[in-house]
Design a protein around this motif. Structure first.
Motif, short mmCIF file in Angstrom:
data_model
loop_
_atom_site.label_atom_id
_atom_site.label_comp_id
_atom_site.label_asym_id
_atom_site.label_seq_id
_atom_site.Cartn_x
_atom_site.Cartn_y
_atom_site.Cartn_z
N GLU A 121 34.71 15.23 -5.99
CA GLU A 121 35.24 16.57 -5.71
C GLU A 121 36.65 16.71 -6.27
OE1 GLU A 121 33.49 19.10 -4.64
OE2 GLU A 121 31.73 17.87 -4.29
N HIS A 122 37.46 15.67 -6.10
CA HIS A 122 38.82 15.69 -6.64
C HIS A 122 38.80 15.76 -8.17
CE1 HIS A 122 43.10 14.84 -6.93
NE2 HIS A 122 42.81 13.89 -7.80
N TYR A 123 38.01 14.89 -8.78
CA TYR A 123 37.92 14.86 -10.24
C TYR A 123 37.41 16.20 -10.78
CZ TYR A 123 36.56 13.63 -14.96
OH TYR A 123 36.44 13.62 -16.32
N LYS A 124 36.36 16.72 -10.15
CA LYS A 124 35.77 17.97 -10.60
C LYS A 124 36.77 19.12 -10.50
CE LYS A 124 32.28 19.67 -8.21
NZ LYS A 124 30.94 19.95 -7.66
N GLY A 125 37.55 19.13 -9.43
CA GLY A 125 38.57 20.16 -9.27
C GLY A 125 39.62 20.11 -10.36
N GLN A 126 40.05 18.91 -10.70
CA GLN A 126 41.05 18.76 -11.77
C GLN A 126 40.46 19.13 -13.12
OE1 GLN A 126 42.52 14.70 -11.31
NE2 GLN A 126 44.44 15.56 -10.56
N ALA A 127 39.25 18.66 -13.39
CA ALA A 127 38.62 18.93 -14.68
C ALA A 127 38.34 20.42 -14.86
CB ALA A 127 37.34 18.12 -14.82
N ALA A 128 37.94 21.08 -13.78
CA ALA A 128 37.62 22.50 -13.87
C ALA A 128 38.85 23.31 -14.26
CB ALA A 128 37.06 23.01 -12.54
N SER A 129 40.01 22.90 -13.78
CA SER A 129 41.22 23.66 -14.07
C SER A 129 41.65 23.52 -15.53
CB SER A 129 42.36 23.24 -13.14
OG SER A 129 42.74 21.91 -13.41
N SER A 130 41.18 22.47 -16.21
CA SER A 130 41.57 22.28 -17.61
C SER A 130 40.36 22.34 -18.56
CB SER A 130 42.29 20.94 -17.77
OG SER A 130 41.48 19.88 -17.34
N TYR A 131 39.23 22.82 -18.07
CA TYR A 131 37.99 22.87 -18.85
C TYR A 131 38.16 23.61 -20.17
CZ TYR A 131 32.97 23.62 -19.66
OH TYR A 131 31.71 23.66 -20.20
N GLU A 132 38.76 24.78 -20.13
CA GLU A 132 38.93 25.58 -21.35
C GLU A 132 39.90 24.91 -22.31
OE1 GLU A 132 39.81 29.65 -20.43
OE2 GLU A 132 38.00 29.85 -19.22
N GLU A 133 40.95 24.32 -21.77
CA GLU A 133 41.92 23.61 -22.61
C GLU A 133 41.26 22.43 -23.32
OE1 GLU A 133 45.83 20.88 -21.86
OE2 GLU A 133 45.61 22.69 -20.62
N ILE A 134 40.43 21.70 -22.59
CA ILE A 134 39.71 20.57 -23.19
C ILE A 134 38.76 21.07 -24.27
CG2 ILE A 134 38.02 18.74 -22.72
CD1 ILE A 134 39.30 18.56 -19.88
N ALA A 135 38.06 22.16 -23.99
CA ALA A 135 37.13 22.73 -24.97
C ALA A 135 37.85 23.10 -26.26
CB ALA A 135 36.41 23.94 -24.38
N GLU A 136 39.04 23.67 -26.13
CA GLU A 136 39.81 24.03 -27.32
C GLU A 136 40.19 22.80 -28.14
OE1 GLU A 136 43.14 26.37 -26.02
OE2 GLU A 136 41.85 28.02 -25.35
N LYS A 137 40.47 21.69 -27.46
CA LYS A 137 40.85 20.47 -28.17
C LYS A 137 39.66 19.83 -28.87
CE LYS A 137 44.78 19.31 -25.28
NZ LYS A 137 45.34 18.38 -24.30
N ILE A 138 38.49 19.84 -28.24
CA ILE A 138 37.35 19.16 -28.85
C ILE A 138 36.64 20.01 -29.89
CG2 ILE A 138 36.99 17.63 -26.89
CD1 ILE A 138 34.53 19.29 -26.17
N VAL A 139 36.99 21.28 -29.99
CA VAL A 139 36.36 22.12 -31.01
C VAL A 139 36.67 21.56 -32.41
CG1 VAL A 139 38.18 23.84 -31.42
CG2 VAL A 139 35.79 24.52 -31.53
N ASP A 140 37.78 20.87 -32.54
CA ASP A 140 38.15 20.27 -33.82
C ASP A 140 37.25 19.09 -34.20
OD1 ASP A 140 40.21 22.09 -34.05
OD2 ASP A 140 41.69 20.74 -33.15
N LEU A 141 36.43 18.62 -33.28
CA LEU A 141 35.54 17.50 -33.55
C LEU A 141 34.23 17.94 -34.20
CD1 LEU A 141 36.04 15.47 -30.24
CD2 LEU A 141 37.15 15.10 -32.46
N ASN A 142 34.10 19.23 -34.49
CA ASN A 142 32.90 19.79 -35.12
C ASN A 142 31.63 19.49 -34.34
OD1 ASN A 142 34.30 20.93 -37.32
ND2 ASN A 142 34.36 18.93 -38.33
N LEU A 143 31.66 19.72 -33.04
CA LEU A 143 30.50 19.48 -32.20
C LEU A 143 29.59 20.71 -32.12
CD1 LEU A 143 32.18 17.54 -29.27
CD2 LEU A 143 30.90 16.60 -31.19
N GLY A 144 30.04 21.83 -32.63
CA GLY A 144 29.23 23.03 -32.60
C GLY A 144 29.12 23.66 -31.22
N ILE A 145 30.13 23.49 -30.42
CA ILE A 145 30.12 24.07 -29.07
C ILE A 145 30.54 25.52 -29.14
CG2 ILE A 145 31.14 23.93 -26.77
CD1 ILE A 145 31.39 20.94 -27.17
#
Length: 145
Positions: A121-145
Motif C-alpha cells: 500500500e505504501h509503495y503503490k501510493g508513492q508510485a501512483a503519485s509519480s506514475y505520469e512522471e515515470i511514463a514520461e521518462k520511459i517513453v524515451d526507451l521506445n516501448l510504444g506506450i
C-alpha cells in the motif's frame, strides 16, 4: 504472463495461498527469492534459469555484481504448492519481506511478487503519485506506450 493483484492471509505456519492463475503460470515447482523494494520474487523454472544465465555473465571482479548475485541467490528456494494451493515461505524470506499476516500477490509480466500488505500500500501510493512522471521518462526507451 502474470498480471493482477490478490490479497491473502499468511497462516501461523508461514503458508500463503497462491491464486490458481498464478500457480498455473508458475508451474508445479518454481523459485522464490528476495526481490527488490522489499518484496519477494517468484519465477517459473524456465524464467529462473534464463535469469540465472544472465546473472552468471556478470563480471565477478565487480564488487556490486558479486554482492547482488550473492544476495539474490542466497535467498532463493524452490517451492511447490500443496493440494490447497499454499506455499510455505521460509522464515528468512518472511522476515526480509516483513510478511506477517496479510500479503498481496501481484503479477508483473514474467514474475509474481509477494508483498506485505502495508508495504504494498505504501509503495503503490508513492508510485501512483509519480506514475505520469515515470511514463514520461520511459517513453524515451521506445516501448510504444
Amino acid at each position: 504472463m502474470f498480471m493482477g493483484e490478490h490479497q491473502h492471509s499468511i497462516d501461523p505456519k508461514g503458508r500463503l495461498f497462491i491464486p490458481a492463475r498464478f500457480r498455473e503460470g508458475l508451474g508445479n515447482r518454481f523459485v522464490l527469492t528476495k526481490g527488490l523494494d522489499g518484496c519477494l520474487f517468484a519465477y517459473p523454472l524456465p524464467e529462473w534459469e534464463a535469469l540465472e544465465q544472465k546473472l552468471k555473465s556478470l563480471p565477478f571482479t565487480r564488487g556490486d555484481a558479486r554482492a547482488f548475485v550473492r544476495f539474490f541467490f542466497s535467498g532463493a528456494v524452490e517451492c511447490e504448492a500443496d493440494k490447497q494451493g499454499r506455499i510455505l515461505i521460509p522464515l528468512n524470506l518472511r522476515e526480509y519481506a516483513r510478511l506477517e499476516k496479510e500479503a498481496v500477490i501481484i503479477g508483473v509480466s514474467s514474475r509474481v511478487e509477494i508483498w506485505a500488505k502495508d508495504q504494498w500500500e505504501h509503495y503503490k501510493g508513492q508510485a501512483a503519485s509519480s506514475y505520469e512522471e515515470i511514463a514520461e521518462k520511459i517513453v524515451d526507451l521506445n516501448l510504444g506506450i
